[in-house]
Design a protein around this motif. Structure first.
Motif, PDB file in Angstrom:
ATOM      1  N   VAL A   1     -56.265  93.018-129.996  1.00 62.83           N
ATOM      2  CA  VAL A   1     -56.682  91.806-130.709  1.00 62.83           C
ATOM      3  C   VAL A   1     -58.184  91.607-130.578  1.00 62.83           C
ATOM      4  N   ARG A   2     -58.720  91.829-129.379  1.00 62.33           N
ATOM      5  CA  ARG A   2     -60.161  91.706-129.169  1.00 62.33           C
ATOM      6  C   ARG A   2     -60.948  92.717-130.008  1.00 62.33           C
TER       7      ARG A   2
ATOM      8  N   ASN B   1     -60.085  93.548-132.968  1.00 59.19           N
ATOM      9  CA  ASN B   1     -59.786  93.222-134.370  1.00 59.19           C
ATOM     10  C   ASN B   1     -58.827  94.225-135.009  1.00 59.19           C
TER      11      ASN B   1
ATOM     12  N   THR C   1     -55.450  94.140-135.540  1.00 55.44           N
ATOM     13  CA  THR C   1     -54.255  93.298-135.489  1.00 55.44           C
ATOM     14  C   THR C   1     -52.991  94.100-135.745  1.00 55.44           C
TER      15      THR C   1
END
Length: 313
Positions: A49-50, A52, A54
């Protein structure tokens, strides 16, 4: 200040991932190692998630930490049922020369990856521009889905085939997972009745939204498998009418559809899975729908351990 907090979070996640991975590998207690592996998958989800990513984060949470963790716990239950506790509790530990060798190997791989990233040109952008330039021809607006099911669809086809082969290998062993003979209890029964319909709806949403946002067949199939595993844990069994050819049809539906489309495109277009722009969107939806069903059923069947009807052999 915001940059400092973001940097601190990234460093903390990196240290936590390395720590959990090492403790899972070095643990001499199988159950503890499995719990650490599940925790590792959840933290790794936050890392993606960090970054990007997803789509990868959804797949890691659903498959890496969720379904895979359930499969490992099921395998542990089988070991406890067939092996002495002392053997199970001592299995899998790494110590002495083995631990040092593993640490050296990990450091070498980490150094190689670090060097590869460090030596990338400062203006390197990967293939993002090429994908964006041809996105209109893919039939979808999500670049990840475009790559996985159009530009490099044969990779996804091979992944689905590998998953089916894994199930066939597991079935060939004839190993069954011990089922609880007692009733599941009010809490688990109520939880399964509430969560299973919700998980099916989430799987359908992830399937549909994958054309233009993070999601897709593997994420949806993993969530569908979670519903199936939850039903098995709550004591529900597959009806006899569905345990024969309907089950096997669901298992091969995705791979067969994908493979048939690959053959057709090879004959008509001269290239494997070269989807025509006017039909690409519809064909991708068909592929993802059938793949979601097959992935969900395959992962659930892996948790079962043996084909239905052969548990008592």
């Amino acid at each position: 200040m915001e940059t400092l907090i973001s940097w601190a979070i990234d460093v903390a996640l990196a240290l936590l991932v390395v720590s959990l991975a090492w403790r899972a590998l070095a643990s001499t207690d199988l159950f503890k190692a499995i719990v650490l592996f599940i925790a590792f998958g959840l933290v790794l989800t936050l890392v993606w998630v960090r970054l990007n990513a997803t789509d990868v984060a959804l797949a890691e949470a659903a498959i890496g930490a969720g379904v895979t963790g359930a499969l490992l716990l099921a395998a542990y239950a089988k070991l406890r049922a067939t092996s002495p506790d002392a053997i199970v509790d001592r299995a899998g530990g790494i110590s002495g020369i083995g631990a040092i060798s593993l640490l050296i190997l990990i450091l070498l791989v980490a150094a190689a990856l670090g060097y590869a990233v460090w030596t990338l040109p400062s203006d390197y952008t990967g293939l993002g521009k090429e994908v964006a330039a041809n996105l209109d021809q893919s039939g979808v607006s999500n670049p990840v889905t475009a790559v996985l099911l159009n530009f490099r669809g044969y990779d996804t086809l091979l992944e689905i085939m590998v998953l089916l082969l894994a199930l066939l290998g597991a079935w060939s062993l004839g190993i069954t997972i011990p089922r609880p003979e007692a009733a599941p209890g009010l809490v688990l029964d109520t939880l399964s009745r509430l969560l299973v319909p919700l998980l099916i709806l989430v799987a359908a949403y992830l399937l549909w939204v994958g054309a233009h946002a993070p999601g897709g067949a593997f994420q949806a199939g993993a969530v569908l498998a979670a519903a199936g595993v939850l039903m098995l844990l709550s004591g529900r069994e597959l009806p006899a009418a569905l345990a024969t050819w309907p089950l096997r049809l669901a298992l091969v539906l995705g791979p067969a559809t994908f493979l048939m489309l690959a053959v057709i495109t090879l004959i008509l277009e001269g290239r494997v899975l070269k989807l025509s722009p006017e039909w690409a969107g519809r064909l991708i939806l068909i592929i993802e729908t059938t793949a979601t069903i097959s992935i969900g059923v395959t992962l659930t069947a892996l948790f079962m351990g043996a084909p239905p009807g052969e548990e008592d052999r």
